[in-house]
Design an enzyme around this catalytic site. Structure first.
Site, short mmCIF file in Angstrom:
data_model
loop_
_atom_site.label_atom_id
_atom_site.label_comp_id
_atom_site.label_asym_id
_atom_site.label_seq_id
_atom_site.Cartn_x
_atom_site.Cartn_y
_atom_site.Cartn_z
N THR A 84 0.81 -1.23 -0.03
CA THR A 84 -0.07 -0.02 0.13
C THR A 84 0.93 1.20 -0.04
OG1 THR A 84 -1.67 -1.08 1.16
CG2 THR A 84 -1.87 1.23 1.05
N CYS A 85 1.80 1.31 0.89
CA CYS A 85 2.82 2.24 0.86
C CYS A 85 3.47 2.62 -0.49
CB CYS A 85 3.67 2.22 1.86
SG CYS A 85 3.00 1.93 3.78
N THR A 86 4.10 1.49 -0.93
CA THR A 86 5.06 1.70 -2.11
C THR A 86 4.03 1.92 -3.43
OG1 THR A 86 6.31 0.29 -1.02
CG2 THR A 86 6.74 0.75 -3.40
N LEU A 90 2.78 6.65 -2.01
CA LEU A 90 4.08 7.18 -2.48
C LEU A 90 3.91 7.70 -4.02
CD1 LEU A 90 6.95 8.05 -2.55
CD2 LEU A 90 7.60 5.87 -2.93
#
Length: 198
Positions: A84-86, A90
């Site tokens: 999710t973050c990558t 981001l």
């Protein structure tokens, strides 16, 4: 008497070790504040302490050099290189980097409780041009001091809650907190971009 002197010296040594972290100690240290936003509009971010970035090698970056005299959009992610973050959060900030600059933002920064090498690998995958500054808070000192920590237990320990902030000269102007590790429009690049007055 000698034993008492040794004990006193031991205490002095312990206090000396703890002293550098004092500025990043939260007012309610030791408490879990998931969803309780300590870093709110009108408050000043901790200026003492440092993050780690990669510049030829692991390099300390003073918090004051990130925030003092600058307009900064910083977004927090629970873990670099997690899906999710990558792949979701981001990329939005990378894609909107020029739009943030057009609104007077000096720096767009990603905050995570990770070492700088992991942060660099995520940047290589999603931000090869370096539009976003990767701030590694490996010991979780900054996120703990600002009330942004979330304890994921055995899964990943203490991490940063998912969030985004607009900080001008160290003072928070906009604060968006997901209240955990989930990702919605609350902490997206589009949301905070729309909250910045030209």
């Amino acid at each position: 008497q000698d034993r008492g002197r040794l004990h006193f010296l031991d205490m002095k040594f312990l206090l000396a070790l703890l002293a550098p972290a004092a500025a990043f100690v939260a007012p309610q240290q030791g408490t879990m504040r998931l969803g309780a936003l300590a870093l709110a509009p009108g408050e000043t971010v901790p200026m003492d302490g440092e993050f780690f970035v990669i510049d030829d090698g692991p390099t300390p970056l003073a918090a004051k050099d990130v925030f003092a005299g600058k307009t900064v959009v910083v977004f927090g992610i629970p873990g670099a290189l997690t899906p999710t973050c990558t792949e979701k959060q981001l990329p939005g900030f990378v894609a909107k980097a020029a739009d943030f600059k057009a609104k007077g933002v000096d720096t767009v920064a990603c905050l995570a409780v990770n070492d700088p090498f992991v942060m660099r690998e995520m940047a290589k995958a999603q931000d090869p041009d370096g539009a976003v500054v990767m701030l590694g808070d490996g010991a979780a000192t900054f996120v703990t001091a600002t009330g942004l920590s979330v304890d994921t237990g055995g899964f990943g320990g203490v991490r940063c809650q998912r969030c985004s902030f607009l900080v001008k000269d160290g003072v928070v102007e906009v604060a968006n907190l997901e209240g955990g590790t989930g990702f919605t429009d609350v902490s997206s690049a589009e949301t905070i971009l729309g909250q910045i007055a030209v």
